[in-house]
Design a protein around this motif. Structure first.
Motif, PDB file in Angstrom:
ATOM      1  N   ASN A  47      -6.550 -16.077   8.537  1.00 50.89           N
ATOM      2  CA  ASN A  47      -7.496 -15.643   7.511  1.00 50.89           C
ATOM      3  C   ASN A  47      -7.950 -14.205   7.718  1.00 50.89           C
ATOM      4  O   ASN A  47      -8.285 -13.517   6.757  1.00 50.89           O
ATOM      5  CB  ASN A  47      -8.713 -16.581   7.456  1.00 50.89           C
ATOM      6  CG  ASN A  47      -8.359 -17.928   6.874  1.00 50.89           C
ATOM      7  OD1 ASN A  47      -7.423 -18.062   6.097  1.00 50.89           O
ATOM      8  ND2 ASN A  47      -9.110 -18.938   7.252  1.00 50.89           N
ATOM      9  N   SER A  48      -7.963 -13.740   8.950  1.00 47.97           N
ATOM     10  CA  SER A  48      -8.399 -12.374   9.226  1.00 47.97           C
ATOM     11  C   SER A  48      -7.228 -11.416   9.445  1.00 47.97           C
ATOM     12  O   SER A  48      -7.443 -10.229   9.676  1.00 47.97           O
ATOM     13  CB  SER A  48      -9.329 -12.347  10.431  1.00 47.97           C
ATOM     14  OG  SER A  48      -8.645 -12.743  11.593  1.00 47.97           O
ATOM     15  N   ALA A  49      -6.011 -11.905   9.375  1.00 45.55           N
ATOM     16  CA  ALA A  49      -4.841 -11.064   9.654  1.00 45.55           C
ATOM     17  C   ALA A  49      -4.708  -9.907   8.675  1.00 45.55           C
ATOM     18  O   ALA A  49      -4.220  -8.837   9.030  1.00 45.55           O
ATOM     19  CB  ALA A  49      -3.565 -11.905   9.644  1.00 45.55           C
ATOM     20  N   GLY A  50      -5.144 -10.101   7.446  1.00 50.98           N
ATOM     21  CA  GLY A  50      -5.038  -9.035   6.457  1.00 50.98           C
ATOM     22  C   GLY A  50      -5.780  -7.782   6.855  1.00 50.98           C
ATOM     23  O   GLY A  50      -5.384  -6.669   6.486  1.00 50.98           O
ATOM     24  N   SER A  51      -6.839  -7.936   7.630  1.00 48.24           N
ATOM     25  CA  SER A  51      -7.599  -6.756   8.047  1.00 48.24           C
ATOM     26  C   SER A  51      -6.811  -5.879   9.011  1.00 48.24           C
ATOM     27  O   SER A  51      -7.124  -4.700   9.178  1.00 48.24           O
ATOM     28  CB  SER A  51      -8.927  -7.172   8.679  1.00 48.24           C
ATOM     29  OG  SER A  51      -8.701  -7.875   9.876  1.00 48.24           O
ATOM     30  N   LEU A  52      -5.789  -6.437   9.649  1.00 49.75           N
ATOM     31  CA  LEU A  52      -4.955  -5.641  10.549  1.00 49.75           C
ATOM     32  C   LEU A  52      -3.967  -4.756   9.802  1.00 49.75           C
ATOM     33  O   LEU A  52      -3.426  -3.815  10.360  1.00 49.75           O
ATOM     34  CB  LEU A  52      -4.170  -6.563  11.491  1.00 49.75           C
ATOM     35  CG  LEU A  52      -4.982  -7.332  12.511  1.00 49.75           C
ATOM     36  CD1 LEU A  52      -4.064  -8.279  13.277  1.00 49.75           C
ATOM     37  CD2 LEU A  52      -5.688  -6.391  13.456  1.00 49.75           C
ATOM     38  N   ALA A  53      -3.724  -5.079   8.556  1.00 50.05           N
ATOM     39  CA  ALA A  53      -2.710  -4.369   7.784  1.00 50.05           C
ATOM     40  C   ALA A  53      -3.253  -3.086   7.169  1.00 50.05           C
ATOM     41  O   ALA A  53      -2.932  -2.731   6.050  1.00 50.05           O
ATOM     42  CB  ALA A  53      -2.144  -5.287   6.711  1.00 50.05           C
ATOM     43  N   GLN A  54      -4.085  -2.392   7.896  1.00 49.99           N
ATOM     44  CA  GLN A  54      -4.605  -1.100   7.462  1.00 49.99           C
ATOM     45  C   GLN A  54      -3.807  -0.013   8.162  1.00 49.99           C
ATOM     46  O   GLN A  54      -3.644  -0.056   9.383  1.00 49.99           O
ATOM     47  CB  GLN A  54      -6.088  -0.976   7.819  1.00 49.99           C
ATOM     48  CG  GLN A  54      -6.958  -2.076   7.238  1.00 49.99           C
ATOM     49  CD  GLN A  54      -6.921  -2.120   5.728  1.00 49.99           C
ATOM     50  OE1 GLN A  54      -6.948  -1.083   5.074  1.00 49.99           O
ATOM     51  NE2 GLN A  54      -6.833  -3.310   5.164  1.00 49.99           N
ATOM     52  N   PRO A  55      -3.301   0.929   7.411  1.00 51.59           N
ATOM     53  CA  PRO A  55      -2.504   1.981   8.064  1.00 51.59           C
ATOM     54  C   PRO A  55      -3.355   2.832   9.009  1.00 51.59           C
ATOM     55  O   PRO A  55      -4.444   3.263   8.635  1.00 51.59           O
ATOM     56  CB  PRO A  55      -1.977   2.816   6.897  1.00 51.59           C
ATOM     57  CG  PRO A  55      -2.836   2.483   5.722  1.00 51.59           C
ATOM     58  CD  PRO A  55      -3.422   1.129   5.976  1.00 51.59           C
ATOM     59  N   PRO A  56      -2.866   3.039  10.230  1.00 52.58           N
ATOM     60  CA  PRO A  56      -3.602   3.900  11.152  1.00 52.58           C
ATOM     61  C   PRO A  56      -3.505   5.358  10.701  1.00 52.58           C
ATOM     62  O   PRO A  56      -2.546   5.747  10.038  1.00 52.58           O
ATOM     63  CB  PRO A  56      -2.886   3.684  12.484  1.00 52.58           C
ATOM     64  CG  PRO A  56      -1.516   3.244  12.120  1.00 52.58           C
ATOM     65  CD  PRO A  56      -1.647   2.507  10.814  1.00 52.58           C
ATOM     66  N   LYS A  57      -4.478   6.123  11.041  1.00 54.70           N
ATOM     67  CA  LYS A  57      -4.498   7.542  10.666  1.00 54.70           C
ATOM     68  C   LYS A  57      -3.740   8.333  11.728  1.00 54.70           C
ATOM     69  O   LYS A  57      -4.284   8.683  12.774  1.00 54.70           O
ATOM     70  CB  LYS A  57      -5.938   8.005  10.529  1.00 54.70           C
ATOM     71  CG  LYS A  57      -6.655   7.302   9.384  1.00 54.70           C
ATOM     72  CD  LYS A  57      -8.095   7.725   9.314  1.00 54.70           C
ATOM     73  CE  LYS A  57      -8.874   7.204   8.220  1.00 54.70           C
ATOM     74  NZ  LYS A  57      -9.048   6.100   7.616  1.00 54.70           N
ATOM     75  N   LEU A  58      -2.479   8.570  11.437  1.00 54.82           N
ATOM     76  CA  LEU A  58      -1.617   9.268  12.389  1.00 54.82           C
ATOM     77  C   LEU A  58      -1.218  10.660  11.899  1.00 54.82           C
ATOM     78  O   LEU A  58      -0.324  11.282  12.456  1.00 54.82           O
ATOM     79  CB  LEU A  58      -0.359   8.437  12.662  1.00 54.82           C
ATOM     80  CG  LEU A  58      -0.607   7.062  13.271  1.00 54.82           C
ATOM     81  CD1 LEU A  58       0.697   6.289  13.378  1.00 54.82           C
ATOM     82  CD2 LEU A  58      -1.261   7.195  14.630  1.00 54.82           C
ATOM     83  N   GLY A  59      -1.836  11.109  10.866  1.00 52.75           N
ATOM     84  CA  GLY A  59      -1.543  12.434  10.359  1.00 52.75           C
ATOM     85  C   GLY A  59      -0.697  12.390   9.099  1.00 52.75           C
ATOM     86  O   GLY A  59       0.000  11.421   8.818  1.00 52.75           O
ATOM     87  N   ALA A  75       2.069  -5.880  10.908  1.00 54.35           N
ATOM     88  CA  ALA A  75       0.834  -6.655  10.923  1.00 54.35           C
ATOM     89  C   ALA A  75       0.849  -7.749   9.855  1.00 54.35           C
ATOM     90  O   ALA A  75       0.427  -8.867  10.105  1.00 54.35           O
ATOM     91  CB  ALA A  75      -0.364  -5.733  10.704  1.00 54.35           C
ATOM     92  N   ASP A  76       1.343  -7.431   8.685  1.00 56.09           N
ATOM     93  CA  ASP A  76       1.178  -8.373   7.572  1.00 56.09           C
ATOM     94  C   ASP A  76       2.465  -8.622   6.793  1.00 56.09           C
ATOM     95  O   ASP A  76       2.434  -9.256   5.751  1.00 56.09           O
ATOM     96  CB  ASP A  76       0.099  -7.852   6.619  1.00 56.09           C
ATOM     97  CG  ASP A  76      -0.451  -8.948   5.721  1.00 56.09           C
ATOM     98  OD1 ASP A  76      -0.484 -10.114   6.160  1.00 56.09           O
ATOM     99  OD2 ASP A  76      -0.840  -8.638   4.587  1.00 56.09           O
ATOM    100  N   GLY A  77       3.590  -8.160   7.289  1.00 53.54           N
ATOM    101  CA  GLY A  77       4.832  -8.317   6.547  1.00 53.54           C
ATOM    102  C   GLY A  77       5.626  -9.522   6.977  1.00 53.54           C
ATOM    103  O   GLY A  77       5.118 -10.448   7.587  1.00 53.54           O
ATOM    104  N   GLY A  78       6.900  -9.516   6.666  1.00 53.33           N
ATOM    105  CA  GLY A  78       7.774 -10.626   7.015  1.00 53.33           C
ATOM    106  C   GLY A  78       8.448 -10.402   8.354  1.00 53.33           C
ATOM    107  O   GLY A  78       8.118  -9.489   9.100  1.00 53.33           O
ATOM    108  N   GLY A  79       9.382 -11.250   8.649  1.00 53.65           N
ATOM    109  CA  GLY A  79      10.177 -11.104   9.864  1.00 53.65           C
ATOM    110  C   GLY A  79       9.378 -11.311  11.129  1.00 53.65           C
ATOM    111  O   GLY A  79       8.856 -12.385  11.379  1.00 53.65           O
TER     112      GLY A  79
END
Length: 121
Positions: A47-59, A75-79
């Motif tokens: 239920n909270s996994a979607g919050s991990l699918a935020q792109p990190p700010k890497l420039g 974080a939130d895709g397949g495979g």
């Protein structure tokens, strides 16, 4: 590895559903409780996994953007994603739970059948 664990859990469940094994309900309660606790924890993580699918700010450069995209997919895709691994684990818990419940219900049937066969002999 996960798929073989799921196959094992499903084999256990199928054996219980088909009456090939039974488990004393009193003895199985502790196991069933642990399975349900684990299942609840995995559901909470899903239920909270979607919050991990935020792109990190890497420039704002091609490499940073590619890595950020890959991070979101993992974080939130397949495979091999985190969500996919959790869904596989949840399926294992569900199969184990269904197997234990079925084996518990079969226990008394198997016990009575064994008693009948001993009494007839």
């Amino acid at each position: 590895m996960g798929n073989s664990s799921l196959a094992d859990a499903n084999a256990f469940k199928n054996a219980a559903v088909n009456g090939q094994l039974g488990v004393d309900p009193d003895a199985a309660q502790a196991v069933l409780k642990k399975i349900r606790t684990g299942k609840d924890a995995v559901e909470a993580l899903l239920n909270s996994a979607g919050s991990l699918a935020q792109p990190p700010k890497l420039g704002a450069n091609p490499v940073g953007e590619a890595i950020a995209t890959k991070f979101v997919q993992r974080a939130d895709g397949g495979g091999d994603s985190y969500t996919s691994a959790l869904q596989n684990l949840l399926s294992q818990y569900q199969a184990a739970e269904e197997g234990i419940v079925a084996a518990m219900s079969r226990y008394h049937e198997m016990d009575q059948s064994a008693a009948r066969s001993l009494n007839q002999g």
